[in-house]
Design a protein around this motif. Structure first.
Motif, PDB file in Angstrom:
ATOM      1  N   ARG A  96       0.827  -1.213   0.000  1.00  0.00           N
ATOM      2  CA  ARG A  96       0.000   0.000   0.000  1.00  0.00           C
ATOM      3  C   ARG A  96       0.856   1.256   0.000  1.00  0.00           C
ATOM      4  N   ARG A 156      -9.233   4.420   1.428  1.00  0.00           N
ATOM      5  CA  ARG A 156     -10.091   3.291   1.791  1.00  0.00           C
ATOM      6  C   ARG A 156     -10.555   3.501   3.227  1.00  0.00           C
ATOM      7  N   LYS A 196     -12.332   1.554   5.046  1.00  0.00           N
ATOM      8  CA  LYS A 196     -12.220   0.344   5.858  1.00  0.00           C
ATOM      9  C   LYS A 196     -11.781  -0.797   4.961  1.00  0.00           C
ATOM     10  N   GLY A 197     -11.417  -1.907   5.584  1.00  0.00           N
ATOM     11  CA  GLY A 197     -11.064  -3.085   4.814  1.00  0.00           C
ATOM     12  C   GLY A 197      -9.576  -3.177   4.524  1.00  0.00           C
ATOM     13  N   ASN A 198      -9.240  -3.573   3.305  1.00  0.00           N
ATOM     14  CA  ASN A 198      -7.871  -3.897   2.921  1.00  0.00           C
ATOM     15  C   ASN A 198      -7.008  -2.647   2.837  1.00  0.00           C
ATOM     16  N   ASN A 199      -6.045  -2.501   3.725  1.00  0.00           N
ATOM     17  CA  ASN A 199      -5.105  -1.390   3.682  1.00  0.00           C
ATOM     18  C   ASN A 199      -3.675  -1.896   3.523  1.00  0.00           C
ATOM     19  N   ILE A 200      -3.532  -3.047   2.918  1.00  0.00           N
ATOM     20  CA  ILE A 200      -2.212  -3.634   2.684  1.00  0.00           C
ATOM     21  C   ILE A 200      -1.896  -3.656   1.199  1.00  0.00           C
ATOM     22  N   ASP A 201      -2.844  -4.088   0.378  1.00  0.00           N
ATOM     23  CA  ASP A 201      -2.597  -4.203  -1.059  1.00  0.00           C
ATOM     24  C   ASP A 201      -2.552  -2.834  -1.728  1.00  0.00           C
ATOM     25  N   GLU A 215      -3.021  -3.340  -7.718  1.00  0.00           N
ATOM     26  CA  GLU A 215      -3.459  -4.732  -7.749  1.00  0.00           C
ATOM     27  C   GLU A 215      -4.958  -4.806  -8.048  1.00  0.00           C
ATOM     28  N   LYS A 219      -7.626  -7.789  -7.679  1.00  0.00           N
ATOM     29  CA  LYS A 219      -8.244  -8.146  -6.402  1.00  0.00           C
ATOM     30  C   LYS A 219      -9.533  -7.350  -6.233  1.00  0.00           C
ATOM     31  N   GLU A 263     -11.443  -6.436  -3.779  1.00  0.00           N
ATOM     32  CA  GLU A 263     -11.554  -5.409  -2.740  1.00  0.00           C
ATOM     33  C   GLU A 263     -10.814  -4.132  -3.125  1.00  0.00           C
ATOM     34  N   VAL A 264      -9.712  -4.264  -3.887  1.00  0.00           N
ATOM     35  CA  VAL A 264      -8.976  -3.084  -4.354  1.00  0.00           C
ATOM     36  C   VAL A 264      -9.765  -2.387  -5.458  1.00  0.00           C
TER      37      VAL A 264
END
Length: 573
Positions: free
Chosen positions: A504, A528, A530-535, A539, A542, A544-545
């Motif tokens: 990220r 973002r 909430k949720g995915n804060n790594i990718d 990407e 995915k 969620e991204v």
């Protein structure tokens, strides 16, 4: 007033006059058609000064004109008025300038447009109203400003012909009725824009006009087109341009060939199937503008050195186009199929001066004699006039989050005082040579000197010349900042070099001050909640991204007073 309007102009409108200066122009000669031809390159600045003087006189006389460089126009209205200035023929010495004072004066009671307003009206139809009545096609889309400049070239040619001396007996010369060929337009383009364009380029430009002008003239006849509340129905000069572009004869020839096929073509022949059009080729792409802004009025005043709102904020204009290889006849590579190209309407090579320099450089050295970081910094300042910071790599600062945090690991069992990382500010070949000689003379450098970090700076300066005002230079600077914010990019994979860092952190983010804080927190351009804060945003496969980017939100608006970061967190990149 004894002056009469030009042929086809309004006769019952308010007009203003101004005195024209002498129009003797160095470096230009008359051709067989009695028009001004290409000037030698050495006279370009002089011709631009003449154009600037003429434009200033027109702008004082009428609101239909504006003086300034076309490429530096802050918006479409300014572009149209500046372009309109190039269409108006220069009058003789001290002859009054005859022009409508404002747009509402340029439409008579029959809806006939004055010649000085025809280009502005067409521009309003094309850009502001989106060219109603034009059937959209796939493939490469037109560039509105190219179309407008081509029409301006044709109108300027007709205006010049009207100034030619009639032949004996009062008849007009044959040049007045010559078709507007690509050669004639290329010559006239060079006259009014002081740049040479290949004659072959006008095949496409003429085709665009032949497609647009009939739709525009039909739209006028409907009575649905108004300029500042006054209905316009007739555009005599543009109608004449359309007639002289040869579109009618081409259509007749095409119809005749279809009506009377030859014997050889009478037999039915199955034509090969046309390749299927891709979604992008069938799409309708509209030109759009991005309104640029600051985070707050206080920041606008600080950066612009003007009261907020004193100068309108600029736009960054785009016309999306399907990707086309630069060389004709070459198929696009597979990874560019169905791709769009977004290029800002900003001529960097023409309007900016660019410089590049090395801001900082870090060197890794080892010495035979023991030294200290402080001693090295003092020696370089005293003997070489160099600002430098030196750190013993065997005694690293564990809390460092700047460039030192990324130094390659060193065996900590090595003795102190012999292995250093030295950051030098604004190095040059001469200063680096002097620094190495001074350190070698004092402590004897051993082994290779390894460059570890090189920080480059590329600066863009708006060109200064007689025709550019401080306001125009400010707007160019803001447009350049906006373009860099959106287009200065690199492959994301090269930005990650720390295995402990999350993907990220390769994503773009901005930091800016508003009226409540001198420096805000970093804001990802696609936040973002909430949720995915790594990718990473890259990407997209995915869900969620992809869903986070394509949700109902618009993302972060880019601020002109923002600092942008990519890759590792601020202080570690």
């Amino acid at each position: 007033m004894s002056e009469q309007p030009e042929d086809g102009g309004a006769s019952d409108t308010n007009m203003t006059t101004a005195s024209a200066a002498p129009t003797t122009e160095p470096g230009r000669a008359h051709s067989g058609r009695n028009h001004l031809v290409r000037s030698p390159k050495g006279h370009r600045k002089g011709l631009q000064a003449i154009d600037h003087n003429w434009g200033a006189q027109l702008a004082r006389a009428s609101a239909l004109f504006e003086v300034g460089d076309l490429g530096r126009a802050p918006d479409d209205v300014a572009f149209l008025r500046r372009l309109n200035t190039s269409v108006k023929p220069r009058e003789g010495s001290y002859k009054p300038i005859y022009a409508p004072e404002k747009l509402t004066d340029a439409v008579d009671t029959d809806g006939r447009l004055h010649p000085d307003a025809e280009l502005l009206a067409f521009g309003q139809w094309l850009i502001t109203e989106g060219a109603p009545g034009v059937v959209q096609r796939g493939g490469r889309q037109i560039n509105p400003r190219d179309v407008l400049k081509t029409l301006a070239t044709a109108l300027a040619e007709l205006n010049q012909r009207q100034t030619e001396t009639p032949v004996a007996g009062g008849r007009t010369g044959p040049a007045r009725n010559l078709n507007l060929t690509k050669t004639i337009l290329a010559d006239r383009w060079a006259d009014i824009f002081h740049e040479a364009v290949p004659t072959s380029d006008f095949d496409r430009r003429i085709a665009s006009l032949n497609r647009l002008l009939p739709a525009y003239l039909d739209h006028l006849r409907t009575g649905q087109f108004a300029i500042e509340g006054k209905t316009a129905r007739k555009s005599p000069m543009i109608r004449k341009v359309h007639g002289l572009l040869g579109a009618k004869s081409a259509l007749k020839a095409s119809a005749s060939s279809k009506a009377a096929p030859s014997a050889a073509s009478a037999a039915p022949i199955k034509a090969p199937a046309a390749p299927a059009r891709t979604p992008l080729e069938s799409a309708d792409f509209k030109r759009f503008a991005i309104n640029l802004r600051y985070a707050a009025s206080g920041r606008e005043s600080e950066y612009r050195q003007r009261l907020a709102g004193a100068l309108p904020l600029p736009e960054l204009n785009y016309t999306p186009e399907p990707y086309q290889p630069r060389t004709s006849g070459i198929s696009p590579p597979a990874n560019r199929h169905n791709h769009l190209v977004l290029t800002p309407d900003l001529d960097i090579a023409k309007h900016f001066r660019m410089t590049a320099l090395i801001d900082r450089m870090a060197l890794l050295i080892s010495t035979i004699k023991p030294a200290t970081g402080r001693a090295i910094s003092e020696l370089l300042k005293r003997d070489c006039g160099i600002i430098a910071f030196a750190e013993d790599r065997t005694i690293p600062d564990r809390k460092a989050k700047d460039w030192r945090a990324k130094l390659p690991p060193l065996d900590q069992s090595l003795p102190t005082g012999h292995h250093f990382a030295i950051m030098i500010q604004e190095p040059t070949a001469t200063s680096l040579r002097a620094a190495l000689q001074a350190m070698n003379g004092e402590w004897e450098i051993v082994g290779p000197v390894v460059p570890f970090l090189i920080e480059m700076a590329v600066d863009f300066y708006p060109d200064k010349d007689a025709s550019t005002s401080p306001d125009e230079r400010l707007i160019l600077r803001e447009q350049m900042v906006a373009a860099l914010q959106r287009h200065h990019w690199c492959e994301p994979d090269v930005l990650l070099s720390d295995s402990n860092d999350v993907p990220r952190n390769r994503d773009a983010r901005q930091v800016y001050a508003d009226d409540t804080a001198r420096r805000g927190a970093p804001r990802f351009l696609f936040p973002r909640k909430k949720g995915n804060n790594i990718d990473s945003d890259q990407e997209l496969l995915k869900p969620e991204v992809r869903n986070a980017i394509l949700d109902a939100g618009t993302g972060e608006a880019l601020m002109l007073n923002a600092t942008h970061y990519h890759a590792l967190k601020p202080g570690r990149s």
